[in-house]
Design a protein around this motif. Sequence first.
Motif, short mmCIF file in Angstrom:
data_model
loop_
_atom_site.label_atom_id
_atom_site.label_comp_id
_atom_site.label_asym_id
_atom_site.label_seq_id
_atom_site.Cartn_x
_atom_site.Cartn_y
_atom_site.Cartn_z
N ALA A 227 34.37 10.49 115.32
CA ALA A 227 32.86 10.20 114.98
C ALA A 227 32.39 9.26 115.93
CB ALA A 227 32.63 9.87 113.64
N ALA A 228 31.00 9.20 115.97
CA ALA A 228 30.38 8.42 116.76
C ALA A 228 30.38 6.95 116.50
CB ALA A 228 28.65 8.60 117.03
N ASP A 229 30.23 6.58 115.12
CA ASP A 229 30.41 5.25 114.65
C ASP A 229 30.94 5.39 113.15
OD1 ASP A 229 28.07 5.81 113.05
OD2 ASP A 229 26.74 5.34 114.74
N GLN A 230 31.04 4.32 112.57
CA GLN A 230 31.70 4.43 111.35
C GLN A 230 30.61 4.70 110.21
OE1 GLN A 230 32.27 -0.12 111.24
NE2 GLN A 230 34.53 0.18 111.63
N GLY A 231 29.45 4.60 110.34
CA GLY A 231 28.52 5.33 109.45
C GLY A 231 28.72 6.91 109.55
N ALA A 232 28.92 7.28 110.80
CA ALA A 232 28.76 8.86 111.04
C ALA A 232 30.01 9.34 110.55
CB ALA A 232 28.69 9.15 112.33
N GLU A 233 31.24 8.59 110.70
CA GLU A 233 32.54 9.00 110.02
C GLU A 233 32.40 9.14 108.75
OE1 GLU A 233 37.26 7.46 110.39
OE2 GLU A 233 35.44 6.32 110.97
N TRP A 234 31.87 8.19 107.92
CA TRP A 234 31.81 8.29 106.37
C TRP A 234 31.07 9.36 106.12
CZ3 TRP A 234 34.24 6.98 102.30
CH2 TRP A 234 35.15 5.92 102.15
N ARG A 235 29.82 9.69 106.68
CA ARG A 235 28.99 10.68 106.30
C ARG A 235 29.63 12.17 106.53
NH1 ARG A 235 24.90 7.10 108.02
NH2 ARG A 235 25.27 7.46 110.35
N ALA A 236 30.40 12.34 107.71
CA ALA A 236 31.17 13.53 107.98
C ALA A 236 32.05 13.71 106.79
CB ALA A 236 31.89 13.40 109.14
N ALA A 237 32.90 12.84 106.48
CA ALA A 237 33.85 12.69 105.28
C ALA A 237 33.31 13.09 104.03
CB ALA A 237 34.78 11.45 105.16
N ALA A 238 32.10 12.41 103.63
CA ALA A 238 31.38 12.96 102.52
C ALA A 238 30.85 14.40 102.53
CB ALA A 238 30.07 11.96 102.41
N THR A 239 30.45 14.88 103.80
CA THR A 239 30.01 16.28 103.84
C THR A 239 31.19 17.08 103.64
OG1 THR A 239 28.22 15.75 105.33
CG2 THR A 239 28.63 17.95 105.36
N TRP A 240 32.20 16.86 104.15
CA TRP A 240 33.63 17.63 104.05
C TRP A 240 33.81 17.71 102.46
CZ3 TRP A 240 38.05 15.73 101.99
CH2 TRP A 240 39.06 16.68 102.05
N ALA A 241 33.79 16.62 101.86
CA ALA A 241 34.15 16.46 100.54
C ALA A 241 33.40 17.57 99.60
CB ALA A 241 34.25 15.36 99.89
N ALA A 242 31.79 17.52 99.95
CA ALA A 242 31.08 18.13 99.32
C ALA A 242 31.24 19.67 99.18
CB ALA A 242 29.65 17.84 99.72
#
Length: 887
Positions: A227-242
């Motif tokens: 991911a580009a940064d830590q915020g984007a990493e968390w958003r990607a993980a949350a999107t995957w979970a959803a």
Amino acid sequence: MQDASLSYPELSLPDIAGMPASDTLVLTVNNRLSRRLTLELAGLLRQERQVSELPRILPLSAWLAESANELAFETDDDVPAYRLDSFATQLVWTEAIRAEEAERVLLDASQAARLAMDADLLMDEWALQVPSGADTDEYRGFARWRARYRQVLAGIDAEDANQGYARVLRALEEGRLATPRQLVLAGFTDISPRFQRLLQAFEAQGTDVAQWRDAQRVQAEARRYEAADQGAEWRAAATWAASQLKAHPDGRYAIVSPQLEAESPFARRVLSHALAGRDGEPAFAFNVAVGRPLDEWPMARAALAWLRALAECAPDKGCGVDVLGAALLAGHCASDVRDRARLAAIDARWRRQGQLHVGPAELRRLLADIPALAQAWNQAMQIWTQGGRQATCDVWMLRMKAALTALGFPGEAALDSVGYQVMGALGDALGSFSALAPAAGRLGGVAAVSLLESVARSSSFQPQRDPLARLDVLGLLEAEGGYWDGVWMLGLTDDVLPASPKPNPLLPLAVLRQARAPRATPEREREWAEGMYAALCRCAPQLIVSHAHMDGERELRPSPLIAALALSDWTPDQALAHRALPQESLDDSRGPPLAAGNRGGGGLDVLDTQARNPLWAFVRHRLGGRELAPYADAATVNVRGQFLHKALELAWGMMPDQETLHELLADGRLAALLAQAVAQAADEELKEYAPALRALECQRAQAVLASWLDLEAQRLPFAVAQVEKNHQWQRGALSLKLRLDRIDSLPDGRSVIVDYKTGVAAAKPEPDWSRSRPVNVQLPFYASVLADAAGGEAAGLVLAQIHARQVAAQGLADEDLGIPGVTLASESKYFDGLSWPEIRQRWRVAIEALADEYVAGYAANVAYRRDDLKYCDALPFLRLHLDDEDA
């Protein structure tokens, strides 16, 4: 130390199910694995339609505690009377270290105690021996602390968990403990010398030792995501979970973070957005496995606040308003729902009036309007004061419970599930506090409450997980032993896994390295990280590991454990990741106009906040919304300022003009006049000061005022026309009440307006005064709008800096006043060559425009300069920083 578990036979779960339950013991590395094996074994027996007893499955720490309790029933004289929990152990360590270092300076005894506890455990767990010549100054200090600690334990006839482990091990080696026929180890990959001795003792007693093999779970092949940064990493993980939760209604998933405790607020926000229901879809629940200290939960905080109030409030002397105010705001007491507004109003009044103390008579008067709480308070105070001022923790615990019950705790509102759990955790904390009796001795009420607060602060509480949630968010250690349909592990950078070594500084590094103790060397950290990563890879058949590329301007690198993995082709569903929640937008920058005859007046702060942010002015002065003022302090700068203002008012009341000042200086009588003015001001403004502090303030004030009057003596001639006089200004529906510090009259009939500043040195005022929306407008307002009422045309404005660090002046004038620091209007670079009358007219137009804006209800949420909101007391209402990632 090689992995000793490799030498034991491997058993699968069906193998364990086929063993006699009464003669089988399964020891696990943690609670999560115990729960998992219990559930899986029960499920296996149900599938086989067997009704059978389950073997004992429990963590090693629980088995050691049970075995120590069994040994307590022996008639052995060596069995201690008390067993200390971790908090009591640290308490005893802290006191032992303080006693040992009584003649030395030790900055943080509590931190030293934590390090000493860890060092003590390492010494015993890893059989560390420090040979002569290998010891360090730190180790020699620790050895002294350890000897003193053991003496204290012997004195109170107690043992800690570490010594309890040693006692259980001795009993097992001596054959004094019953042993099972079969011992199964689950999850142990790190076998210390002491644990190896324990296993050998089992074998010596005829126990067969084996290790559990997770045959059903193979290591998944992970996919890497960058991911580009830590915020984007968390958003990607949350999107995957959803996406996974939506696509697989029966699936269970997990997000694992090595730094979850620090990241949990941001994680909750991102997950709440990603898992929120849209277009009629249900929202997905999730559990975040991060506990908070018990004293941060409102109900526990309320209980501690009321106990603190009972401890510090003497029936005949009253109490500090900060203590009582905190209890009233916390609520959870009798009448807390019906009279919530009244309770808050009492606290707000104390803050607003700068009150320091409330006496018993005033408290009874305030509580007279809340009879239920008044009666409850009297009953609780009677319970608290019974039985003397000193008692042991177990006695205080009973008294605390009874007092809280009398107060009506936990309040009138019905408890929800979390509330019941917090009540249970608070009861456990009181039980732990009671168990401190042998370690803490006899305490006064204040000390007892402080100790209970420490117990609550060290106790982590987390509500039970939502059983309907199919997404778990965990740390590395919490995830070990679990199993899900899919897992996303994020934050796997090279500085996290493996982490940097953190050897205990109290023990020689060479000894730790030779024993291969945990956290001691990079090699040891790498070994632990590899084992942890391998275990986590068996937690799910689908596994994504991720890392961020940047942290601000710092470039991050992936963990060496995942660096060789190929990048995944998975990308977030843009529609799911960026689809906005339904919103309704309303552009409204204007409130209702100010009604004639309103009571919404004030001072020049109305215009100052209108200039900085119109919505701030509307919220503060029209709605009355502002953050609570801090509790008063007897030595605040504000009190000092009032004191100096009063002393100057009294001094100039005895000196009508500069000529009198010159005469007093020439005759040497000025010091006596200042002493008289300062003493009288102290009698009025420093009533709450201790005698020594009051004397110091008076001495300081005389020196500061003498320096200022020396500067005043060098000015051009003047007479004092007004001192601390009130004025009122009306414009439309707006009525402002103003107070001038001082107005001097010049020989030509014009005036100089003086405003005292008793804080530290401020910036030059001209940049603020020259703005199109001027701020800090007190002096410009007097010079332009109030010129006639304030004593004629103003020739100059002077900000008098009166402080022990600096006595100086700043300002703006039409002519040279003989005061260094006051700029001539014609020479100021901030007013573009405007003349003094033009500057005053410009101020008048701007100030009247601000007043008209306020009267019309103009309330745009605009911050004209970043520093304008530095002291804003309504920032949460303005919500100017909602887009910040860390907000």
